[in-house]
Design a protein around this motif. Structure first.
Motif, mmCIF file in Angstrom:
data_model
loop_
_atom_site.group_PDB
_atom_site.id
_atom_site.type_symbol
_atom_site.label_atom_id
_atom_site.label_comp_id
_atom_site.label_asym_id
_atom_site.label_seq_id
_atom_site.Cartn_x
_atom_site.Cartn_y
_atom_site.Cartn_z
ATOM 1 N N LYS A 233 0.829 -1.210 0.000
ATOM 2 C CA LYS A 233 0.000 0.000 0.000
ATOM 3 C C LYS A 233 0.864 1.262 0.000
ATOM 4 N N SER A 234 1.857 1.288 0.867
ATOM 5 C CA SER A 234 2.704 2.481 0.938
ATOM 6 C C SER A 234 3.515 2.627 -0.342
ATOM 7 N N SER A 235 3.950 1.504 -0.899
ATOM 8 C CA SER A 235 4.684 1.558 -2.170
ATOM 9 C C SER A 235 3.799 2.155 -3.253
ATOM 10 N N GLY A 253 3.134 -4.194 9.144
ATOM 11 C CA GLY A 253 2.700 -3.278 10.202
ATOM 12 C C GLY A 253 3.551 -2.028 10.273
ATOM 13 N N THR A 255 3.185 0.829 8.457
ATOM 14 C CA THR A 255 2.325 2.016 8.487
ATOM 15 C C THR A 255 1.332 1.856 9.620
ATOM 16 N N ASP A 345 5.656 -9.760 -10.095
ATOM 17 C CA ASP A 345 6.982 -10.384 -10.246
ATOM 18 C C ASP A 345 7.093 -11.639 -9.388
ATOM 19 N N LEU A 358 4.837 -3.108 -8.188
ATOM 20 C CA LEU A 358 5.401 -1.814 -7.800
ATOM 21 C C LEU A 358 6.916 -1.885 -7.807
#
Ligand SMILES: Nc1nc2c(c(=O)[nH]1)N(C=O)[C@@H](CNc1ccc(C(=O)N[C@@H](CCC(=O)O)C(=O)O)cc1)CN2
Ligand SMILES: Nc1nc2c(ncn2[C@@H]2O[C@H](COP(=O)(O)OP(=O)(O)OP(=O)(O)O)[C@@H](O)[C@H]2O)c(=O)[nH]1
Ligand SMILES: [K+]
Length: 454
Positions: A233-235, A253, A255, A345, A358
């Motif tokens: 998600k952060s990526s 965990g 974030t 990938d 990502l």
């Protein structure tokens, strides 16, 4: 505010702080000649820039600048307007503002939006145009600025005006018929009243579609990235934003609280929120609070991107947790949820689903397009004008009343007085957009959100 429209008002019209040039502006229903004599020392030719010293009460020059006098009604506000264009230092501006308040009888500080409100009340702008002034100033993308400029030029107002003209004709027909009760329906049929109603409805739908696009351009879309810890998600937030905003680590965990960023795709603002990875079992109190905030963000989102980790898809623990999330997402409108499979990938995504890596950047472009599509964005329409949710709502109410009118018309012994009433209500709803029918309260809400001096 509304009881104070007779007061002369003054404000610094330019942005606060340091600038090459700054403008102090005065607007008054009364003649400004005494103020002009006091501050500028001589009368000003209308609408002609005059270079002169601006003097304080002791006759000492505060600054040398350009003075402009717009006698009523030929001004921005429709009132008498004086502009002092001086050197744009914060102190110079404050001194000049204090000077015009002191020298002009009854002059007070303007409230936010009060100049534009006067322009509206004096018929220089309608309400949709006045709102466009604020949207032009607040525009953060070129597309938003150009669309606001079109709305200021009357693009939305003209569309609404065309609908209103047809609605008025229809109302006249129906109300004239009310006086001849014996032949009502025949008469209306001969005048093609129902054909007119249908054509009006079709045109209204086209205006509704354009207005929704305009509102989307202004307000954007709330997008929430959700999913288990470590799915990327952060990526994804960082990739969409093109910046390292949220911390990316292999530790599930990472974030723990929401991270938000507004990005734009084709000029549409997307307010993206990265959330703490969703998991039921966590010993960490901070993470638990983060997860609860994630669910709040999801409830508030226009679009939820539900991310999956192809490196783990198929593993029993992982699937069980995804199942729990899915069950809890059942309360969210399915049209607002987009499944996204990350880490191609590491594994293959199910056919037809949005697939992404990502790590390599593969699939990001397709996701961007999908986001716009979910938002209901249709390429960049020609002549797009900016609009607000308020306009969308007013058009929706207009459509409801037209639909009710149509339903009444279809009944055998159609009650023409009820039909006439629905058309009147449709007319009122339409009129709210341009301010033909608007409560003072609404005006207060709209103008108070302007910046000071506008
Ligand atoms: N210096 C300055 N620049 C500014 C403004 C301003 O108030 N002062 N504006 C403020 O937002 C905008 C321009 N808006 C304006 C709108 C109407 C009139 C005006 O004088 N209208 C007259 C005459 C029109 C004409 O000659 O065609 C009128 O409506 O009768 C002036 C500025 C942007 N730039
Ligand atoms: N192989 C591979 N690894 C990826 C990909 N996307 C992200 N990762 C890695 O997955 C790990 C987790 O990424 P994050 O973006 O922090 O995941 P998250 O969902 O925000 O995680 P939480 O903060 O725990 O909720 C990091 O080590 C990333 O480098 C991908 O497409 N392929
Ligand atoms: K993270």
């Amino acid at each position: 505010m509304l009881s104070r429209h007779a007061d002369p008002i003054a404000a610094i019209a330019t942005a606060p702080g340091r600038g090459a040039v700054g403008i102090v502006r005065v607007s008054s229903p009364q003649d400004l000649s005494p103020l002009i004599l006091a501050v500028c020392g001589k009368p000003l030719r209308p609408r002609e820039a005059t270079y002169l010293p601006f003097r304080d009460a002791a006759g000492v020059a505060i600054d040398q600048g350009l003075a402009l006098h717009f006698p009523a009604p030929h001004s921005y506000t429709g009132e008498h307007v004086l502009e002092l264009q001086a050197h744009g230092g914060a102190v110079v501006m404050q001194l000049l503002l204090a000077r015009v308040i002191e020298a002009g009888a009854g002059v007070r500080l303007a409230e936010p939006g009060e100049f534009t409100q006067r322009a509206f009340l004096n018929g220089k702008l309608d309400l949709a145009q006045a709102e466009a002034v604020a949207d032009l100033i607040d525009a953060s993308t070129e597309a938003a600025a150009r669309s606001a400029s079109r709305a200021l030029g009357g693009a939305l107002s003209h569309e609404v005006g065309a609908l209103r003209d047809q609605l008025i004709q229809l109302r006249m027909l129906v109300e004239a018929t009310l006086d001849f009760p014996e032949e009502e329906i025949d008469f209306l049929e001969k005048a093609d009243a129902f054909g007119r109603l249908d054509r009006l409805t079709a045109q209204l739908q086209a205006v509704q579609a354009r207005t929704r696009q305009g509102a989307l351009l202004r307000d954007g879309l709330k997008v929430v990235l959700a999913g288990q810890p470590n799915v990327g998600k952060s990526s994804l937030l960082n990739a969409l934003a093109g910046a390292e905003l949220a911390i990316v680590t292999p530790i599930p965990g990472t974030t723990r609280d929401k991270v938000s960023q507004t990005i734009q795709i084709e000029g549409v603002p997307l307010h993206i929120t990265d959330t703490a990875g969703l998991r039921d079992e966590t010993a960490d109190e901070v993470e638990r609070i983060g997860v609860s905030r994630s669910w709040d963000a999801i409830a508030d989102a226009d679009v939820v991107l539900f991310l999956h980790d192809l490196g783990r898809v198929g593993q029993p623990d992982y699937e069980a947790e995804d199942e729990r999330i899915r069950a809890r997402l059942a309360g969210v409108d399915a049209n607002r949820i987009v499944q996204v499979f990350n880490k191609t990938d590491l594994g293959a995504a199910p056919a037809g689903e949005i697939a992404l890596s990502l790590k390599t950047g593969n699939g990001l472009e397709a996701l961007r397009r999908r986001l716009l599509q979910t938002a209901g964005w249709q390429a960049v329409p020609e002549g797009l004008f900016i609009a607000r949710e308020r306009h969308v709502q007013a058009l929706a109410r207009t459509a409801e009343h037209l639909a009710l009118a149509r339903a009444i018309a279809e009944q055998r012994d159609a009650a023409l007085d009820l039909l006439a009433e629905e058309l009147r209500l449709a007319h009122d709803a339409l009129g709210e957009i341009t301010g033909a029918f608007s409560a003072d309260e609404l005006l207060g809400v709209i103008f108070s959100s302007f910046c000071i001096g506008k």
